[in-house]
Scaffold this motif. Structure first.
Motif, PDB file in Angstrom:
ATOM      1  N   GLY A  27       0.775  -1.232   0.000  1.00 17.01           N
ATOM      2  CA  GLY A  27       0.000   0.000   0.000  1.00 17.01           C
ATOM      3  C   GLY A  27       0.807   1.283   0.000  1.00 17.01           C
ATOM      4  O   GLY A  27       0.246   2.373   0.155  1.00 17.01           O
ATOM      5  N   PHE A  28       2.106   1.174  -0.190  1.00 18.77           N
ATOM      6  CA  PHE A  28       2.943   2.369  -0.294  1.00 18.77           C
ATOM      7  C   PHE A  28       2.848   2.930  -1.708  1.00 18.77           C
ATOM      8  O   PHE A  28       2.661   2.180  -2.662  1.00 18.77           O
ATOM      9  CB  PHE A  28       4.407   2.039   0.014  1.00 18.77           C
ATOM     10  CG  PHE A  28       4.692   1.798   1.468  1.00 18.77           C
ATOM     11  CD1 PHE A  28       5.318   2.766   2.232  1.00 18.77           C
ATOM     12  CD2 PHE A  28       4.327   0.601   2.072  1.00 18.77           C
ATOM     13  CE1 PHE A  28       5.580   2.539   3.578  1.00 18.77           C
ATOM     14  CE2 PHE A  28       4.590   0.362   3.415  1.00 18.77           C
ATOM     15  CZ  PHE A  28       5.219   1.337   4.170  1.00 18.77           C
ATOM     16  N   ARG A  29       2.987   4.235  -1.823  1.00 22.25           N
ATOM     17  CA  ARG A  29       3.007   4.862  -3.142  1.00 22.25           C
ATOM     18  C   ARG A  29       4.304   5.628  -3.311  1.00 22.25           C
ATOM     19  O   ARG A  29       4.914   6.072  -2.327  1.00 22.25           O
ATOM     20  CB  ARG A  29       1.819   5.793  -3.328  1.00 22.25           C
ATOM     21  CG  ARG A  29       1.829   6.997  -2.427  1.00 22.25           C
ATOM     22  CD  ARG A  29       0.532   7.802  -2.546  1.00 22.25           C
ATOM     23  NE  ARG A  29       0.553   8.904  -1.612  1.00 22.25           N
ATOM     24  CZ  ARG A  29       0.608  10.177  -1.970  1.00 22.25           C
ATOM     25  NH1 ARG A  29       0.608  10.518  -3.244  1.00 22.25           N
ATOM     26  NH2 ARG A  29       0.645  11.129  -1.064  1.00 22.25           N
ATOM     27  N   VAL A  30       4.734   5.740  -4.535  1.00 19.96           N
ATOM     28  CA  VAL A  30       5.944   6.494  -4.855  1.00 19.96           C
ATOM     29  C   VAL A  30       5.589   7.972  -4.907  1.00 19.96           C
ATOM     30  O   VAL A  30       4.672   8.373  -5.630  1.00 19.96           O
ATOM     31  CB  VAL A  30       6.548   6.038  -6.203  1.00 19.96           C
ATOM     32  CG1 VAL A  30       7.689   6.950  -6.628  1.00 19.96           C
ATOM     33  CG2 VAL A  30       7.017   4.586  -6.114  1.00 19.96           C
ATOM     34  N   LEU A  31       6.311   8.769  -4.126  1.00 11.50           N
ATOM     35  CA  LEU A  31       6.106  10.215  -4.147  1.00 11.50           C
ATOM     36  C   LEU A  31       6.996  10.880  -5.186  1.00 11.50           C
ATOM     37  O   LEU A  31       6.645  11.925  -5.714  1.00 11.50           O
ATOM     38  CB  LEU A  31       6.404  10.820  -2.775  1.00 11.50           C
ATOM     39  CG  LEU A  31       5.489  10.385  -1.655  1.00 11.50           C
ATOM     40  CD1 LEU A  31       5.928  11.026  -0.355  1.00 11.50           C
ATOM     41  CD2 LEU A  31       4.047  10.743  -1.964  1.00 11.50           C
ATOM     42  N   GLY A  32       8.145  10.287  -5.427  1.00 10.95           N
ATOM     43  CA  GLY A  32       9.075  10.850  -6.402  1.00 10.95           C
ATOM     44  C   GLY A  32      10.467  10.330  -6.152  1.00 10.95           C
ATOM     45  O   GLY A  32      10.713   9.532  -5.241  1.00 10.95           O
ATOM     46  N   THR A  33      11.385  10.804  -6.968  1.00  9.89           N
ATOM     47  CA  THR A  33      12.778  10.405  -6.855  1.00  9.89           C
ATOM     48  C   THR A  33      13.610  11.603  -6.433  1.00  9.89           C
ATOM     49  O   THR A  33      13.535  12.659  -7.055  1.00  9.89           O
ATOM     50  CB  THR A  33      13.297   9.855  -8.199  1.00  9.89           C
ATOM     51  OG1 THR A  33      12.508   8.710  -8.552  1.00  9.89           O
ATOM     52  CG2 THR A  33      14.757   9.447  -8.107  1.00  9.89           C
ATOM     53  N   ARG A  34      14.358  11.426  -5.382  1.00 13.56           N
ATOM     54  CA  ARG A  34      15.304  12.446  -4.935  1.00 13.56           C
ATOM     55  C   ARG A  34      16.614  12.140  -5.657  1.00 13.56           C
ATOM     56  O   ARG A  34      17.287  11.164  -5.354  1.00 13.56           O
ATOM     57  CB  ARG A  34      15.457  12.399  -3.426  1.00 13.56           C
ATOM     58  CG  ARG A  34      14.114  12.628  -2.731  1.00 13.56           C
ATOM     59  CD  ARG A  34      14.240  12.655  -1.254  1.00 13.56           C
ATOM     60  NE  ARG A  34      14.805  13.954  -0.878  1.00 13.56           N
ATOM     61  CZ  ARG A  34      15.251  14.249   0.320  1.00 13.56           C
ATOM     62  NH1 ARG A  34      15.214  13.346   1.273  1.00 13.56           N
ATOM     63  NH2 ARG A  34      15.739  15.443   0.582  1.00 13.56           N
ATOM     64  N   GLU A  35      16.937  12.957  -6.634  1.00 17.40           N
ATOM     65  CA  GLU A  35      18.098  12.703  -7.486  1.00 17.40           C
ATOM     66  C   GLU A  35      19.392  13.142  -6.810  1.00 17.40           C
ATOM     67  O   GLU A  35      19.444  14.201  -6.185  1.00 17.40           O
ATOM     68  CB  GLU A  35      17.927  13.423  -8.820  1.00 17.40           C
ATOM     69  CG  GLU A  35      16.741  12.897  -9.617  1.00 17.40           C
ATOM     70  CD  GLU A  35      16.505  13.654 -10.906  1.00 17.40           C
ATOM     71  OE1 GLU A  35      17.165  14.693 -11.145  1.00 17.40           O
ATOM     72  OE2 GLU A  35      15.645  13.203 -11.678  1.00 17.40           O
ATOM     73  N   ARG A  36      20.392  12.280  -6.963  1.00 16.81           N
ATOM     74  CA  ARG A  36      21.728  12.578  -6.438  1.00 16.81           C
ATOM     75  C   ARG A  36      21.661  13.084  -4.996  1.00 16.81           C
ATOM     76  O   ARG A  36      22.274  14.073  -4.637  1.00 16.81           O
ATOM     77  CB  ARG A  36      22.430  13.594  -7.337  1.00 16.81           C
ATOM     78  CG  ARG A  36      22.675  13.066  -8.743  1.00 16.81           C
ATOM     79  CD  ARG A  36      23.184  14.128  -9.701  1.00 16.81           C
ATOM     80  NE  ARG A  36      24.245  14.954  -9.160  1.00 16.81           N
ATOM     81  CZ  ARG A  36      25.550  14.814  -9.417  1.00 16.81           C
ATOM     82  NH1 ARG A  36      25.940  13.877 -10.245  1.00 16.81           N
ATOM     83  NH2 ARG A  36      26.446  15.607  -8.877  1.00 16.81           N
ATOM     84  N   ILE A  37      20.927  12.369  -4.167  1.00 18.14           N
ATOM     85  CA  ILE A  37      20.695  12.805  -2.792  1.00 18.14           C
ATOM     86  C   ILE A  37      21.885  12.506  -1.883  1.00 18.14           C
ATOM     87  O   ILE A  37      22.077  13.160  -0.867  1.00 18.14           O
ATOM     88  CB  ILE A  37      19.388  12.192  -2.228  1.00 18.14           C
ATOM     89  CG1 ILE A  37      18.941  12.915  -0.956  1.00 18.14           C
ATOM     90  CG2 ILE A  37      19.534  10.704  -1.991  1.00 18.14           C
ATOM     91  CD1 ILE A  37      18.499  14.320  -1.175  1.00 18.14           C
ATOM     92  N   GLY A  38      22.691  11.536  -2.257  1.00 18.33           N
ATOM     93  CA  GLY A  38      23.860  11.204  -1.439  1.00 18.33           C
ATOM     94  C   GLY A  38      24.841  10.357  -2.216  1.00 18.33           C
ATOM     95  O   GLY A  38      24.502   9.784  -3.247  1.00 18.33           O
TER      96      GLY A  38
END
Length: 179
Positions: free
Chosen positions: A148-159
């Motif tokens: 039941g989780f949904r993807v909110l988005g991708t944090r690019e080059r976060i670390g």
């Protein structure tokens, strides 16, 4: 053995392959070994070494952490949550991690651990469970979607991990039970 709810939750589609119990200090060595195995595989976390039990124990919410035990009492997976903030506005939001021993994968261990976490957080009035998952970890993304989780988005080059920039997919599950 202390159990989740009124009875043990069985893992493996009705086959008694694992039981979900509260994660305690008696599970420490096995939990940290599973954590290190996930670290060593390279697609589970930015961490490079599993923490000490004392650091792990201090960081994880005791009422929202569970271990999956096989028939011999061996830990085959774990899930744990942390607060995302001390600010009262975020009291109903936690971040979680779920890890399964490589030899126990494909037996619904992660799904059952996530269910235990969802049940405990909803009972406590927590409305959001979130996590960051490397996009290459497609198995984890799939099990979270089924839970039941949904993807909110991708944090690019976060670390950076081992000198290489990594993206993280932010997922969340909002409880339909909490207003």
């Amino acid at each position: 053995m202390t159990t989740v709810g009124e009875e043990n939750q069985l893992v493996g589609g009705g086959r008694a392959t694992a039981v979900i119990v509260p994660l305690t200090a008696e599970h420490a060595a096995q939990v940290l070994a599973i954590y290190q195995a996930g670290i060593d595989e390279g697609n589970a976390t930015f961490e490079t070494n599993a923490p000490s039990w004392e650091a792990f124990d201090a960081a994880k919410l005791p009422e929202h952490r569970f271990a999956a035990l096989d028939a011999d009492g061996t830990v085959v997976g774990w899930v744990a949550a942390t607060k995302v903030s001390d600010r009262c506005a975020y009291a109903g939001v936690v971040e979680h991690s779920v890890y399964v021993h490589p030899q126990a994968r494909g037996r619904s261990v992660a799904s059952t651990l996530l269910k235990a976490l969802i049940d405990s957080t909803e009972a406590a009035g927590i409305w959001t469970i979130q996590s960051g998952i490397f996009p290459e970890n497609t198995a984890s993304l799939a099990v979270h979607q089924r839970a039941g989780f949904r993807v909110l988005g991708t944090r690019e080059r976060i670390g950076k991990q081992h000198g290489r920039w990594r993206d993280v997919v932010l997922v969340e599950r909002r409880s339909p039970l909490i207003d």
